[in-house]
Design an enzyme around this catalytic site. Structure first.
Site, PDB file in Angstrom:
ATOM      1  N   LEU A  25       0.819  -1.208   0.000  1.00 28.67           N
ATOM      2  CA  LEU A  25       0.000   0.000   0.000  1.00 28.67           C
ATOM      3  C   LEU A  25       0.856   1.263   0.000  1.00 28.67           C
ATOM      4  CD1 LEU A  25      -2.719  -1.170   2.538  1.00 28.67           C
ATOM      5  CD2 LEU A  25      -3.202  -0.368   0.228  1.00 28.67           C
TER       6      LEU A  25
ATOM      7  N   ASP B  51      11.666   2.840   4.105  1.00 28.04           N
ATOM      8  CA  ASP B  51      11.544   1.405   4.361  1.00 28.04           C
ATOM      9  C   ASP B  51      12.682   1.014   5.300  1.00 28.04           C
ATOM     10  OD1 ASP B  51       9.822  -0.970   3.044  1.00 28.04           O
ATOM     11  OD2 ASP B  51      11.821  -1.729   3.512  1.00 28.04           O
TER      12      ASP B  51
ATOM     13  N   ASN C   2       2.245   5.483   6.949  1.00 28.58           N
ATOM     14  CA  ASN C   2       1.758   4.158   6.558  1.00 28.58           C
ATOM     15  C   ASN C   2       2.531   3.019   7.208  1.00 28.58           C
ATOM     16  OD1 ASN C   2       0.411   2.208   4.485  1.00 28.58           O
ATOM     17  ND2 ASN C   2       2.607   1.904   4.153  1.00 28.58           N
TER      18      ASN C   2
ATOM     19  N   TYR D 139      -2.498  -4.490  17.204  1.00 28.08           N
ATOM     20  CA  TYR D 139      -2.787  -3.761  15.965  1.00 28.08           C
ATOM     21  C   TYR D 139      -4.075  -2.944  16.104  1.00 28.08           C
ATOM     22  CZ  TYR D 139      -3.494  -3.209  10.878  1.00 28.08           C
ATOM     23  OH  TYR D 139      -3.684  -2.720   9.610  1.00 28.08           O
TER      24      TYR D 139
ATOM     25  N   LYS E 253      -4.228   1.112  15.754  1.00 26.22           N
ATOM     26  CA  LYS E 253      -5.005   1.737  14.687  1.00 26.22           C
ATOM     27  C   LYS E 253      -6.163   2.565  15.238  1.00 26.22           C
ATOM     28  CE  LYS E 253      -2.780   0.505  10.976  1.00 26.22           C
ATOM     29  NZ  LYS E 253      -2.027   1.538  10.220  1.00 26.22           N
TER      30      LYS E 253
ATOM     31  N   THR F 100      -3.277  -7.228   0.506  1.00 28.82           N
ATOM     32  CA  THR F 100      -1.984  -6.984   1.122  1.00 28.82           C
ATOM     33  C   THR F 100      -1.358  -8.317   1.494  1.00 28.82           C
ATOM     34  OG1 THR F 100      -2.900  -6.884   3.355  1.00 28.82           O
ATOM     35  CG2 THR F 100      -2.853  -4.816   2.102  1.00 28.82           C
TER      36      THR F 100
END
Length: 309
Positions: free
Chosen positions: A17, A36, A89, A155, A159, A189
């Site tokens: 993504l 990255d 992201n 997670y 989020k 993904t």
């Protein structure tokens, strides 16, 4: 190209993504700082942008700590002369059910997703405010943060926390003309690739074919590129006045998520003590129970996952 002359940072943009977001921002004219943790992956992402005529540089650093955020902002300024857009992201997964999840599993995910978003937004906003930039900040959430999901305590917490921060930041940055929004992507993904329910959709995508309409339309599940247009729009001058919002994108579907609101209200003179809860309050709660977790439609027979021999 509405983003010509703009400079963007996209964390976690070496692949998936994040790469789709970086490529679309570049396609719309922005110079992009790719981020990255792997040098080869970051270099390949930069090459995919520059070979298409865009501008990009790579910064290889794990987000989380303040030093990483400052490094990303410095790279934008030193290479491209400023900063206008931040897309947070970057993330990792350490999925385990509650009793199997270790402190390390929890801390690693929260540090990258939640703290990484916080430190990067703080650094970017400091630049915006100091330089009078009406910047754009797009933070990536997840359906898990909105609805919950089995095995994703860490997670889901991260989020959901990101969305809470976005609403707060929209208040704090409004006077500076900065817009802050959250995007909830629903796309193929590395995670969805392992879920049998999405097997036919992911296989079609990997073959370069369009996903079946059931996935794209009925479920709002598509490719990374299907989300990138929303991210680019929220990063643009045309998104002025849109802030503090949570917007979902996937396949053919676009959604504006509501902010939490009470679904039922009653009053009891003197307050809701234990006896009042038993006699009256329990009925209010039980009569308005809210669902948890994602609800998926039954798969049509022709899209059912193939059984392994």
């Amino acid at each position: 190209m509405s983003l010509s002359g703009k400079v963007a940072i996209v964390t976690g943009s070496g692949a998936g993504l994040g790469l789709a977001y970086a490529q679309e921002l570049a396609r719309q004219g922005a110079a992009v700082v790719v981020n990255d943790v792997d040098q080869a992956t970051a270099d390949a992402a930069v090459a995919s942008i520059t070979e298409a005529g865009g501008k990009a540089v790579a910064v290889v650093v794990p987000v989380g700590e303040s030093e990483a955020a400052e490094q990303l902002v410095s790279a934008a300024v030193e290479n491209f002369g400023g900063l206008d857009i931040l897309v947070t992201n970057a993330g990792i997964l350490r999925d385990k059910s509650l009793l199997k999840m270790s402190d390390e599993d929890f801390d690693l995910v929260v540090n990258v997703h939640l703290k990484g978003t916080f430190t990067c937004v703080r650094a970017a906003y400091a630049h915006f405010k100091e330089n009078g930039v009406a910047g754009r900040i797009v933070c990536i959430g997840s359906p898990t943060g909105q609805r919950g999901n089995f095995g994703q305590t860490n997670y889901a917490a991260a989020k959901a926390g990101i969305v809470g921060m976005v609403r707060t930041w929209a208040l704090e940055t409004k006077k500076a003309g900065v817009c802050v929004n959250a995007v909830i992507p629903v796309a193929a993904t590395a995670m969805t690739k392992t879920v049998p329910y999405f097997q036919k959709a992911v296989e079609a995508d990997e073959r370069g074919e369009s996903m079946p309409a059931f996935f794209r339309h009925d479920l709002g599940f598509g490719t990374a590129a299907d989300v990138a247009g929303l991210v680019a729009f929220l990063s643009s001058p045309q998104a002025e006045g849109i802030t503090g919002q949570v917007i979902g994108a996937g396949g053919d579907r676009l959604q504006v998520w509501s902010h939490p609101e009470p679904v039922a209200t009653e009053y009891h003179e003197g307050g809701w003590d234990y006896e009042a809860m038993q006699s009256e309050g329990a009925a209010l709660v039980r009569g308005n129970l809210q669902s948890v977790g994602e609800k998926f439609l039954p798969l049509p027979d022709e899209l059912a996952p193939e059984q392994q021999a």
